[in-house]
Write a protein that holds these residues in place. Structure first.
Motif, short mmCIF file in Angstrom:
data_model
loop_
_atom_site.label_atom_id
_atom_site.label_comp_id
_atom_site.label_asym_id
_atom_site.label_seq_id
_atom_site.Cartn_x
_atom_site.Cartn_y
_atom_site.Cartn_z
N VAL A 84 0.84 -1.21 0.00
CA VAL A 84 0.00 0.00 0.00
C VAL A 84 0.87 1.25 0.00
O VAL A 84 0.69 2.17 -0.80
N ARG A 88 1.38 4.30 -2.92
CA ARG A 88 1.22 5.73 -2.62
C ARG A 88 2.51 6.50 -2.94
O ARG A 88 2.49 7.66 -3.31
N THR A 186 -1.43 -4.43 2.25
CA THR A 186 -2.81 -4.70 1.85
C THR A 186 -3.46 -5.70 2.81
O THR A 186 -4.65 -5.68 3.04
N TYR A 189 -5.35 -5.79 7.34
CA TYR A 189 -6.69 -5.97 7.98
C TYR A 189 -6.69 -7.21 8.85
O TYR A 189 -7.37 -7.27 9.89
N TYR A 206 -11.58 -2.82 4.72
CA TYR A 206 -11.38 -2.07 3.47
C TYR A 206 -11.34 -2.98 2.23
O TYR A 206 -11.19 -2.53 1.12
N GLU A 270 -16.31 -1.33 4.04
CA GLU A 270 -16.23 -0.08 3.26
C GLU A 270 -15.03 -0.25 2.35
O GLU A 270 -13.89 0.00 2.74
N ASP A 272 -12.05 -0.05 -0.04
CA ASP A 272 -11.13 0.97 -0.55
C ASP A 272 -10.66 0.49 -1.93
O ASP A 272 -9.90 -0.48 -2.03
N ARG A 275 -6.87 -0.38 -2.44
CA ARG A 275 -6.33 -1.60 -1.80
C ARG A 275 -7.02 -2.86 -2.34
O ARG A 275 -6.39 -3.91 -2.46
N GLN A 276 -8.30 -2.71 -2.74
CA GLN A 276 -8.98 -3.85 -3.35
C GLN A 276 -8.32 -4.22 -4.68
O GLN A 276 -8.12 -5.40 -4.98
#
Ligand code: VAH
Length: 324
Positions: A84, A88, A186, A189, A206, A270, A272, A275-276
């Protein structure tokens, strides 16, 4: 080289990260504290204990100084930005992940140090078979993290073929650990869920509930690295890097398994998209038969054993919000 490795010390770069937090103690237990030098770009001596040195693994002169000063016989090169963070800051990820790798490979080449470099299932891309991804298959990742992992695998194999360096690596799945908080991955979670559940809160995930990704408990991941580095070199047909797997799980399945131990734990989703998209570019599971055949890989923690130990370990540290 074998003699050099037995006589030398063990250097860990990026030791303050998720893997290093458990690898360093395991190596010190196995080889003796004084022979295992933990390093990180930030001062983590308080957490990791001595011997420790601050080391920017992208600084080739500093890396060379540590290798020479510490008679390094084996290096576990963990310094890297994860998927991730790498998406970015792609240019920074390229500089850190590959700049540090070249610095370490060059120092290892000069010293003859055996070299462990973790790769990842992120080294595969959408063109790779998504279930049971083979050991040898198409590798065209679509993330910067994946690009640096494939390039890293190729560089490590090159240094072995060209210079005779003893380079070995593992394509790690998502790693679950109770010791260090993950950062920038990623699959973070899978660790966050445990902390939130034990605080008595509901978790907002996410990724989609059905996002299946290979995962592994950190004790298995650490043991795999040590067993690979101790394996007889003559038994290795592959080197960089071996597929290894323990269990493939979705957020919904993990939440259900945690809910069995922490009644009332609930998750809402929810998604994202960023990241998905990373997770969707990876295989859902890999074939790790090469690791099993060439150096006897066998996981010891399945999903329920992982959940049981994570809860047992974290319960002492993570309390419900507002006390019991
Ligand atoms: C990440 N934990 O999420 C790492 C790992 C397969 C995932 O490489 O970026």
């Amino acid at each position: 080289m074998e003699h050099q490795r037995e006589a030398g010390t063990y250097l860990v770069t990026g030791a303050g990260g998720q893997i290093g937090a458990e690898l360093v103690p395991a190596l010190r237990e196995r080889y003796g504290r004084d022979r295992v030098i933990a390093t990180d770009v930030q001062d983590a001596a308080g957490r990791l204990g001595q011997p420790f040195e601050v080391l920017d693994a992208t600084d080739d002169a500093a890396v060379e100084r540590v290798f020479a000063g510490r008679q390094v016989g084996t290096v576990y090169h963990l310094a890297a930005l994860l998927s991730v963070t790498a998406e970015r800051k792609p240019q920074a990820a390229y500089a850190v992940n590959l700049g540090s790798l070249v610095a370490v490979l060059e120092a290892a080449r000069r010293s003859g140090a055996a070299t462990f470099v973790p790769s990842s299932i992120a080294a595969f891309g959408p063109g790779t078979p998504r279930d049971g991804a083979p050991q040898d298959t198409l590798q065209r990742p679509t993330t910067m993290y994946g690009v640096t992992k494939v390039a890293g695998e190729l560089l490590c194999d090159y240094y072995h073929r060209k210079f005779g360096l003893d380079t070995r690596g593992l394509r790690y799945p998502g790693l679950i650990s109770h010791v260090a908080e993950p950062g920038g991955g990623t699959t973070d979670y899978a660790v966050e869920m445990f902390h939130v559940a034990l605080r008595g809160e509901s978790y907002t995930c996410y990724l989609r509930p059905d996002t299946r990704i290979d995962m592994m408990y950190m004790p298995d991941a650490v043991r795999a690295a040590v067993e690979l580095m101790e394996a007889d070199a003559d038994s290795l047909r592959h080197r960089n890097a071996f597929n290894i797997s323990a269990f493939a799980v979705t957020p919904a399945e993990l939440a259900e398994e945690i809910g069995r131990v922490v009644p009332g734990f609930s998750v809402r989703y929810e998604v994202d998209p960023a990241r998905q998209a990373i997770a969707d570019s990876w295989p859902r599971s890999v074939d790790d038969s090469a690791a099993r055949q060439e150096w006897g890989w066998k996981p010891e923690y399945d999903l329920s054993a992982t959940v049981e130990d994570m809860i047992a370990q974290l319960s002492a540290r993570v309390q419900p919000v507002g006390g019991r």
